[in-house]
Scaffold this motif. Structure first.
Motif, mmCIF file in Angstrom:
data_model
loop_
_atom_site.group_PDB
_atom_site.id
_atom_site.type_symbol
_atom_site.label_atom_id
_atom_site.label_comp_id
_atom_site.label_asym_id
_atom_site.label_seq_id
_atom_site.Cartn_x
_atom_site.Cartn_y
_atom_site.Cartn_z
ATOM 1 N N LEU A 150 -1.954 20.669 67.079
ATOM 2 C CA LEU A 150 -1.042 21.793 66.889
ATOM 3 C C LEU A 150 0.358 21.283 66.567
ATOM 4 O O LEU A 150 0.855 20.378 67.234
ATOM 5 C CB LEU A 150 -1.021 22.641 68.167
ATOM 6 N N PHE A 151 0.946 21.847 65.539
ATOM 7 C CA PHE A 151 2.307 21.489 65.152
ATOM 8 C C PHE A 151 3.266 22.504 65.768
ATOM 9 O O PHE A 151 3.412 23.609 65.248
ATOM 10 C CB PHE A 151 2.446 21.470 63.629
ATOM 11 N N LYS A 152 3.876 22.095 66.871
ATOM 12 C CA LYS A 152 4.759 23.024 67.591
ATOM 13 C C LYS A 152 5.914 23.504 66.716
ATOM 14 O O LYS A 152 6.430 24.589 66.892
ATOM 15 C CB LYS A 152 5.323 22.334 68.838
ATOM 16 N N ASP A 153 6.330 22.642 65.800
ATOM 17 C CA ASP A 153 7.502 22.972 64.990
ATOM 18 C C ASP A 153 7.224 23.995 63.901
ATOM 19 O O ASP A 153 8.149 24.540 63.319
ATOM 20 C CB ASP A 153 8.033 21.699 64.307
ATOM 21 N N ILE A 154 5.952 24.195 63.604
ATOM 22 C CA ILE A 154 5.645 25.070 62.471
ATOM 23 C C ILE A 154 5.040 26.377 62.969
ATOM 24 O O ILE A 154 3.884 26.425 63.390
ATOM 25 C CB ILE A 154 4.685 24.380 61.485
ATOM 26 N N VAL A 155 5.858 27.387 62.959
ATOM 27 C CA VAL A 155 5.383 28.716 63.351
ATOM 28 C C VAL A 155 4.899 29.420 62.082
ATOM 29 O O VAL A 155 5.609 29.477 61.078
ATOM 30 C CB VAL A 155 6.509 29.525 64.021
ATOM 31 N N ILE A 156 3.692 29.907 62.158
ATOM 32 C CA ILE A 156 3.074 30.547 60.994
ATOM 33 C C ILE A 156 3.560 31.983 60.900
ATOM 34 O O ILE A 156 3.538 32.719 61.887
ATOM 35 C CB ILE A 156 1.541 30.513 61.143
ATOM 36 N N ASN A 157 3.985 32.373 59.706
ATOM 37 C CA ASN A 157 4.389 33.761 59.549
ATOM 38 C C ASN A 157 3.330 34.550 58.777
ATOM 39 O O ASN A 157 2.485 33.985 58.086
ATOM 40 C CB ASN A 157 5.769 33.883 58.898
ATOM 41 N N ARG A 158 3.428 35.818 58.962
ATOM 42 C CA ARG A 158 2.456 36.692 58.318
ATOM 43 C C ARG A 158 2.611 36.674 56.794
ATOM 44 O O ARG A 158 1.626 36.574 56.054
ATOM 45 C CB ARG A 158 2.670 38.118 58.824
ATOM 46 N N GLU A 159 3.853 36.759 56.344
ATOM 47 C CA GLU A 159 4.118 37.006 54.931
ATOM 48 C C GLU A 159 3.537 35.911 54.034
ATOM 49 O O GLU A 159 2.967 36.221 52.987
ATOM 50 C CB GLU A 159 5.629 37.126 54.696
ATOM 51 N N ASP A 160 3.694 34.678 54.430
ATOM 52 C CA ASP A 160 3.250 33.594 53.562
ATOM 53 C C ASP A 160 1.890 33.039 53.968
ATOM 54 O O ASP A 160 1.034 32.808 53.122
ATOM 55 C CB ASP A 160 4.271 32.442 53.592
ATOM 56 N N VAL A 161 1.728 32.822 55.270
ATOM 57 C CA VAL A 161 0.546 32.076 55.690
ATOM 58 C C VAL A 161 -0.655 32.986 55.916
ATOM 59 O O VAL A 161 -1.734 32.753 55.360
ATOM 60 C CB VAL A 161 0.849 31.257 56.957
ATOM 61 N N TRP A 209 0.375 40.950 66.877
ATOM 62 C CA TRP A 209 -0.245 40.706 68.181
ATOM 63 C C TRP A 209 -0.318 39.230 68.551
ATOM 64 O O TRP A 209 -0.096 38.866 69.705
ATOM 65 C CB TRP A 209 -1.672 41.284 68.167
ATOM 66 N N ALA A 210 -0.614 38.403 67.577
ATOM 67 C CA ALA A 210 -0.895 36.999 67.906
ATOM 68 C C ALA A 210 0.345 36.118 67.876
ATOM 69 O O ALA A 210 0.304 34.982 68.350
ATOM 70 C CB ALA A 210 -1.935 36.441 66.941
ATOM 71 N N ALA A 211 1.430 36.619 67.313
ATOM 72 C CA ALA A 211 2.616 35.770 67.168
ATOM 73 C C ALA A 211 3.157 35.341 68.533
ATOM 74 O O ALA A 211 3.100 36.120 69.486
ATOM 75 C CB ALA A 211 3.693 36.535 66.399
ATOM 76 N N PRO A 212 3.699 34.122 68.666
ATOM 77 C CA PRO A 212 3.755 33.134 67.599
ATOM 78 C C PRO A 212 2.483 32.293 67.525
ATOM 79 O O PRO A 212 1.934 31.901 68.560
ATOM 80 C CB PRO A 212 4.941 32.261 68.011
ATOM 81 N N THR A 213 2.072 32.045 66.328
ATOM 82 C CA THR A 213 0.990 31.081 66.135
ATOM 83 C C THR A 213 1.556 29.901 65.345
ATOM 84 O O THR A 213 2.535 30.032 64.624
ATOM 85 C CB THR A 213 -0.193 31.696 65.365
ATOM 86 N N HIS A 214 0.888 28.792 65.511
ATOM 87 C CA HIS A 214 1.412 27.554 64.918
ATOM 88 C C HIS A 214 0.427 26.974 63.914
ATOM 89 O O HIS A 214 -0.778 27.232 63.983
ATOM 90 C CB HIS A 214 1.679 26.519 66.023
ATOM 91 N N PHE A 215 0.989 26.174 63.056
ATOM 92 C CA PHE A 215 0.144 25.470 62.097
ATOM 93 C C PHE A 215 -0.711 24.448 62.847
ATOM 94 O O PHE A 215 -0.237 23.771 63.755
ATOM 95 C CB PHE A 215 1.025 24.763 61.061
ATOM 96 N N GLY A 216 -1.954 24.376 62.459
ATOM 97 C CA GLY A 216 -2.849 23.404 63.077
ATOM 98 C C GLY A 216 -3.594 22.621 62.012
ATOM 99 O O GLY A 216 -3.784 23.099 60.892
ATOM 100 N N GLN A 217 -3.960 21.437 62.368
ATOM 101 C CA GLN A 217 -4.707 20.592 61.426
ATOM 102 C C GLN A 217 -5.822 19.913 62.207
ATOM 103 O O GLN A 217 -5.661 19.645 63.396
ATOM 104 C CB GLN A 217 -3.747 19.539 60.857
ATOM 105 N N ARG A 218 -6.913 19.641 61.532
ATOM 106 C CA ARG A 218 -8.026 18.975 62.207
ATOM 107 C C ARG A 218 -8.215 17.568 61.635
ATOM 108 O O ARG A 218 -8.095 17.372 60.428
ATOM 109 C CB ARG A 218 -9.316 19.779 62.042
ATOM 110 N N TYR A 219 -8.509 16.652 62.532
ATOM 111 C CA TYR A 219 -8.689 15.261 62.139
ATOM 112 C C TYR A 219 -10.060 14.771 62.595
ATOM 113 O O TYR A 219 -10.742 15.432 63.361
ATOM 114 C CB TYR A 219 -7.597 14.379 62.769
ATOM 115 N N PHE A 220 -10.390 13.578 62.163
ATOM 116 C CA PHE A 220 -11.639 12.910 62.564
ATOM 117 C C PHE A 220 -12.844 13.827 62.326
ATOM 118 O O PHE A 220 -13.458 14.339 63.256
ATOM 119 C CB PHE A 220 -11.561 12.449 64.024
#
Lengths: 643, 341
Positions: free
Chosen positions: A411-422, A393-404
Motif C-alpha cells: 500500500l502506498f500511503k502517500d497516494i490517495v486514490i480519487n474518484r475522478e481519475d482513478v 463511502w470507501a474514501a480514503p483509499t490508497h494506491f496499491g501494487q502487487r509484487y512477487f
C-alpha cells in the motif's frame, strides 16, 4: 412520503423472501422451468427445460432463436475464440479437448395447438459475422407464426460439457460456476430476433421472466443460485436436488462446490426494503466476510438512495475459487466478487469489485439493457455509480501494487486514490480514447480496447455531466431513468431523452461528442505573458483546443494581488485570446479550473504559471528524479549481487 | 593464521570492511556517479512534461498521481519507469520482485546495469586484494590490483554469464513459465499456489546462492592465490566449498541475514513521497545511507569469504601455479606475516 417509505420498508422486513413477486414487475414473457443434473465425474450437465414465451412485439414470430453460449468454446473456429486471439496481448492458452465446452440440443419442440417437433429443422446461424463454424445461435422455423400477444410453450432437452473456465463459466477442481448454461431464447423485437452470436468482448441480453430451476448435485455440496431455494431433497444416488425460484429476472446462474463456507447478514435501511445477504466464501478468505457484506451494504444503500430500491429482498454473494476465472460478474440476485489471500484494507479490493457487481443488480438486473450492443449502458453507468460509491463511502483509499507473482500487496500511503481519475479509470481511457466510437455496437469494438470505451469513457462522461449539471440534477436524471426503464430494455436514446428532459437542457451536442464520436478532449493554456507597459501590465492568455472534441470550459486567470478573472469559453474555436491591462502581473492561467471536463486526456497542459511559482516545476522534477535515482541504485545493487 | 569458525570469519570480514572505509565510499561514489547522469536525464524529461503547469506544485508538495500517470503514459525509455513504485521501500520490492519474476526492464536500464556490473568486475580485484592483505594498499596498489585481475575476471564473467544466463534464461523460464503454471493449473486454493510459488522462489534463490558463493570463492581464490585461469578458479572454489561446506554456507547465510536486516531497516525508515526543500534532501540522504549499507553488505560478503578462505587454506600447499613471487601474492604476504609455528 418518507414515512410511507419507512412503513413499506418495515413491512417488507417481515415478509418472507420466497423469490415470488406479486404483482409482477416485468412483462415475464420468457419464463423457464429447468431440470438439470450435474455429473462431476464426466463434467456434464444433462438438462431439460420448458419455456413459456409470449410475443410482446407488434409483429408475428415465424421462427425461434436460441443462444447456445457454451459452443463458443467448442473449438478454435468459434467467433468468441477468434476474437479472443485478435485482442490478446499474449497467446491464448491452449486447452485440452476434455476441457472444452459444448452444448448439444437433443430435442426441441413446441406444445399446444401448434405442437411440433422442431429437432429436425434446427440450424445454426451467424447473424453477426457469417462465421459458419460458429454454433452459438440456434434457429428453428415455427410451423405456424405466433401472433403479437400470442404465447408458445417450448420444450428442449440438451446435454452440455462443463469446460475449464472460460468467461466466468466452468470448473476447476470441485468448484463449478455454471453461467449462460442453458439454451436461452433471444429477444424478439419489432425488427426481428435480437440474438447475437457470443462475442469475446460482450455479454448478454434476454427477456424477463420467472425461473423455476431444479439442480441435482452431489450430496453435501453447497449450492448457490439465482433466486431463493424453495426445497431440496436427497436422492438415492448420493445426490441432492435443489429447487430455486425467482420472478422478474432475465437470467439464471448457479454454482456448487463442497468447499464453500456459508455466511449470512442483512441489509437494513430506514427507507429501503431489507435485503438478506448470503455469502458463499472460500475458507481461506473467511476473515474477509465482513468486508464483502459491508461493501454490498454500501452498494444497496447508495444505489438505493440515489437511483431506486432493490426489490428482490435477497442477494447471494459468491467468492469464487482461486483461478476459477469466475470473479467480478453479475447475474440476477447473485454476483461474484473476488479477493486475494492477502488483501490489504484501504486499497479498495475486494470492496471495489463487490460494489461494482452488487451495483449491476440495478444497471443490468433491473434496467435490462442490451449488453451485446450497448454495453456502456450497464457497464459504463455502473462504473460511474460504483466510482461514486467508492469516492463517498470507501474514501480514503490508497494506491496499491502487487509484487512477487501478484501475491504480495503493498500500500502506498502517500497516494490517495480519487474518484475522478482513478475509479473512473482515466488512464485506461486515455490509452484507448480513439480506438472506437462508443455508438458502434459493442460486439464490434476492437476486443483489446473495448473495455476502456465501455467502462472508462462512460464513467468519465457521466461524471463530467455530474460536475457540469450538478449532482442534484444528475441524480434526478439517473433516478428518473431507473424508474422509467426498470424491467425494460432501454436503448441509448432513451437515456439521452431522460437526460434532456430532466435537466431541461439540450445535451445532444454533448452526447454527439462523447457517444457518437471518438474525438478526444484536450484543452490547454498555450501561452501566458504579462509584460510591463508603463505603469501597467499587459497580460495575454491564449487558451487552445488541442483535441477535436468540444466542450464549454471556464478559463481562470489569477493576478499577483490574488484577484481572479473567470471567463467562460464555449470551446468551439481552436484557440481564444484573453487580454488584460492592470497594475498587477498575472500569476497563472487555468483552462477548466474546476476540473469539470474529466475526459481531458492531458491535464498537465491545462495550466501555466509565471514566476515565482514556476519554480515548482524544477523542484518537482528534482524531487522525483532523486527518488528515481534511489530506485535505479537499488536496481543496480541488486544486480551487483551476482558479480 | 588460526582456523576460523564461520562466525569468526564473518566478524573478521566486517572488521576488514570497516577498516577500509575508502572502499565503501568509493563504490558508493561509483554507484552515485553512474546513476546521476541518468537521473539528470529523467529530471529533464520530467521538467519538459511539467513545463510551467500548476500540476508541478502538487507534484512537488506530495504525489500528483494523475500527473504521474499522464507522464508515464507518454514517456518512453527511462521516463517510463517513473511510477509510484519508485517511492520508498516499494523501490526495493519492485526490484527484488522484478528479479524474482524476471520482469524485463527498458533496454537503457539494462544497459546501465551491465555497465555497472563491468565496473564491479573491474573493482573486484582491488577490493578483494585489499581485504586479503588486511592493510592499506594505497590508490596505486588498489588500482594496480584492479587492472591486474580485471581481464581474469572478465574471463570469469564469461563463465558467470553462462551460469547466470542458464539460470535466468532457462531454469527460471522453465520453473516459473512452465513448471509453476503446470503444477498450479488446477489449484483452486490461493494459499496452495502461494506456497508452491514461494517454494520455487526458494529453490531458485538457492540455485542463485550456490552459483553466487561459487563465483565469490572463485574470485577470492583467483586473487589470494594469484590464479590466472577462470575455470581453474571456479574448480578450486568448488573444492574449497565442498571441503568446508558448513563454514562456507554459514558465512554466506550470515551475510544473507544481514542483507535481510538491511532491507528490514530500510522498510522502516524509507522516506515516502515527501515534499521539496530540505526534507527532500533528507529523504535522499536516507536513500543514500541505504545504498551505502547495501554496498557494505556486498563488500562484507567478499571480505568474510576472503577471511574464511585465508583462515582455512592460505598456505603454500594450496597456492596455485605459478609459484608466488614476493611480495605479489596476498598469500605470500600472509605467509610471510604469519607467526612462526
Amino acid at each position: 412520503m418518507m414515512a410511507l417509505a419507512s412503513l413499506t420498508a418495515a413491512a417488507a422486513s417481515h415478509a418472507e423472501v420466497t423469490g415470488t413477486i406479486d404483482p409482477p414487475l416485468s412483462p415475464r414473457n420468457a419464463s423457464y422451468v429447468i431440470d438439470a443434473k450435474l455429473d462431476p465425474a464426466s463434467r456434464t450437465i444433462t438438462g431439460s427445460e420448458v419455456i413459456l414465451w409470449r410475443n410482446i412485439t407488434t409483429k408475428p414470430a415465424t421462427e425461434l432463436q436460441f443462444h447456445l453460449y457454451w459452443n463458443a468454446w467448442r473449438d478454435d473456429r468459434s467467433t468468441w475464440l477468434r476474437e479472443a486471439k485478435l485482442g490478446a496481448r499474449r497467446p491464448v492458452p491452449a486447452v485440452r479437448p476434455d476441457e472444452r465446452a459444448r452444448i448439444d440440443v437433443t430435442a426441441l419442440g413446441v406444445r399446444g395447438s401448434a405442437r411440433a417437433d422442431l429437432t429436425t429443422v434446427m440450424r445454426f446461424i451467424a447473424p453477426d459475422d457469417g462465421n459458419t463454424d460458429d454454433r452459438t445461435v440456434l434457429a428453428a422455423r415455427l410451423p405456424q407464426p405466433v401472433a403479437p400477444g400470442g404465447s408458445l410453450t417450448i420444450e428442449l432437452s440438451w446435454t452440455a460439457h462443463v469446460p475449464r473456465t472460460f468467461a466466468r463459466t466452468g470448473v476447476i477442481g470441485n468448484y463449478y460456476f455454471i453461467a449462460q448454461w442453458f439454451p436461452k431464447l433471444g429477444v424478439l423485437q419489432d425488427g426481428g430476433w435480437n440474438c447475437h452470436q457470443f462475442h469475446n468482448g460482450t455479454e448478454f441480453f434476454s427477456d424477463y421472466g420467472s425461473y423455476d430451476v431444479r439442480m441435482t448435485v452431489p450430496t453435501g455440496w453447497i449450492l448457490g443460485a439465482t433466486g431463493v431455494e424453495r426445497e431440496h431433497h436427497d436422492n438415492v444416488d448420493r445426490t441432492t436436488t435443489h429447487r430455486y425460484h425467482q420472478d422478474d429476472v432475465h437470467d439464471f446462474v448457479w454454482t456448487t462446490s463442497p468447499g464453500y463456507l456459508e455466511r449470512h447478514a442483512r441489509f437494513e435501511h430506514p427507507t429501503l426494503p431489507p435485503v438478506d445477504m448470503r455469502l458463499l466464501i472460500q475458507p481461506e478468505h473467511a476473515w474477509q466476510a465482513d468486508r464483502h457484506f459491508e461493501a454490498t451494504r454500501a452498494a444497496f444503500q447508495y444505489y438505493g438512495e440515489w437511483f431506486g430500491a432493490y426489490p428482490y429482498g435477497h442477494i447471494t454473494i459468491i467468492d469464487p475459487a482461486y483461478q476459477s476465472g469466475a470473479g467480478g460478474m453479475e447475474y440476477p440476485t447473485l454476483f461474484t466478487a473476488g479477493t486475494r489471500l492477502f488483501a490489504l484494507e484501504h486499497v479498495g479490493d475486494p470492496e471495489d469489485v463487490t460494489i461494482h457487481e452488487a451495483g449491476h443488480q440495478f444497471w443490468y438486473g433491473i434496467v435490462g439493457t442490451n449488453e451485446f450492443e450497448d454495453a456502456w449502458m450497464d457497464e459504463g453507468i455502473n462504473t460511474f455509480s460504483e466510482a461514486r460509491v467508492m469516492g463517498t463511502w470507501a474514501a480514503p483509499t490508497h494506491f496499491g501494487q502487487r509484487y512477487f507473482g501478484g501475491f504480495i500487496p503493498y500500500l502506498f500511503k502517500d497516494i490517495v486514490i480519487n474518484r475522478e481519475d482513478v475509479w473512473n479509470h482515466l488512464a485506461g481511457y486515455r490509452r484507448a480514447a480513439k480506438e472506437d466510437v462508443q455508438s458502434t455496437p459493442t460486439y464490434r469494438y476492437y476486443p483489446a480496447s473495448g473495455g476502456a470505451i465501455t467502462y472508462d469513457k462512460t464513467a468519465l462522461w457521466l461524471n463530467t455531466m455530474e460536475r457540469w449539471l450538478g449532482w442534484p440534477t444528475m441524480q434526478r436524471i439517473m433516478s428518473t431513468y431507473f424508474s422509467r426503464w426498470k424491467f425494460k430494455h432501454p436503448k441509448p436514446q432513451d437515456f439521452f431523452d431522460v437526460a434532456n428532459e430532466v435537466s431541461g437542457r439540450n445535451l445532444n451536442g454533448y452526447f454527439d461528442q462523447v457517444y457518437r464520436s471518438s474525438n478526444v478532449f484536450d484543452y490547454g493554456i498555450q501561452d501566458l505573458r504579462s509584460d510591463k507597459d508603463g505603469d501597467k501590465y499587459r497580460t495575454v492568455a491564449v487558451v487552445r483546443r488541442y483535441g477535436e472534441a468540444i466542450f464549454p470550459i471556464d478559463v481562470r486567470v489569477t493576478f499577483a494581488d490574488g484577484k481572479q478573472v473567470v471567463e467562460h469559453w464555449e470551446g468551439a474555436e481552436r484557440w481564444h485570446l484573453y487580454t488584460y491591462e492592470g497594475t498587477e502581473p498575472a500569476v497563472s492561467a487555468e483552462a477548466d479550473p474546476g476540473h469539470v471536463l474529466l475526459l481531458d486526456v492531458n491535464r498537465t497542459n491545462n495550466s501555466r504559471t509565471l514566476a515565482p511559482l514556476n519554480a515548482a516545476g524544477p523542484e518537482a522534477a528534482t524531487k522525483w528524479s532523486l527518488k528515481w535515482m534511489v530506485w535505479l541504485q537499488d536496481y543496480l545493487l541488486s544486480w551487483s549481487m551476482f558479480v | 593464521m588460526t582456523r576460523a569458525t564461520a562466525a569468526q570469519a564473518w566478524r573478521d570480514g566486517v572488521d576488514r570492511v570497516l577498516r577500509a572505509p575508502a572502499i565503501i565510499v568509493g563504490v558508493w561514489l561509483v554507484t552515485l556517479l553512474i546513476s546521476v547522469p541518468l537521473a539528470l536525464s529523467v529530471r529533464v524529461e520530467l521538467m519538459n512534461h511539467l513545463g510551467t503547469s500548476l500540476a508541478a506544485q502538487s507534484a512537488a508538495q506530495s504525489v500528483n498521481y494523475e500527473w504521474m500517470q499522464e507522464f508515464a503514459d507518454q514517456a518512453t525509455g527511462l521516463g517510463a519507469t517513473v511510477r509510484p513504485t519508485i517511492i520508498g521501500f516499494a523501490a526495493v520490492l519492485d526490484n527484488l520482485s522484478a528479479i524474482a519474476d524476471a520482469v524485463p526492464r527498458p533496454v537503457v536500464v539494462v544497459g546501465v546495469a551491465v555497465a555497472y556490473v563491468i565496473v564491479w568486475l573491474f573493482l573486484a580485484g582491488g577490493i578483494i586484494d585489499r581485504y586479503a592483505r588486511g592493510r592499506v594498499t594505497g590508490a596505486h596498489g588498489f588500482f594496480a590490483a584492479c587492472g591486474g585481475y580485471f581481464f581474469r575476471f572478465l574471463r570469469l564473467a564469461i563463465v558467470m554469464g553462462v551460469v547466470y544466463g542458464f539460470l535466468f534464461g532457462l531454469v527460471h523460464g522453465w520453473m516459473f513459465d512452465e513448471l509453476y503454471p503446470r503444477i498450479t493449473r488446477s489449484v483452486d486454493v490461493e494459499r496452495t499456489a502461494f506456497l508452491i510459488r514461494g517454494s520455487l522462489y526458494l529453490v531458485f534463490a538457492l540455485l542463485l546462492a550456490a552459483a553466487n558463493v561459487m563465483f565469490d570463492y572463485a574470485k577470492v581464490r583467483a586473487v589470494v592465490e594469484d590464479r590466472r585461469s577462470a575455470v581453474g578458479a571456479v574448480v578450486a572454489a568448488v573444492h574449497f566449498i565442498r571441503r568446508h561446506f558448513a563454514a562456507a554456507v554459514s558465512v554466506y547465510a550470515l551475510n544473507v541475514i544481514v542483507f535481510g536486516l538491511t532491507l528490514a531497516v530500510y522498510a522502516l525508515l524509507a522516506p515516502g513521497a515527501g515534499s521539496t526543500g530540505w526534507l527532500m534532501w533528507v529523504g535522499f540522504a536516507i536513500g543514500q545511507l541505504y545504498v551505502i549499507l547495501r554496498v557494505s553488505v556486498k563488500l562484507i560478503f567478499w571480505a568474510s569469504e576472503t577471511s574464511l578462505f585465508q583462515s582455512r587454506l592460505a598456505h603454500a600447499g594450496y597456492v596455485a601455479a605459478p609459484t608466488p613471487a614476493w611480495p605479489d601474492s596476498p598469500t605470500a604476504e600472509a605467509l610471510r606475516a604469519a607467526p612462526t609455528r
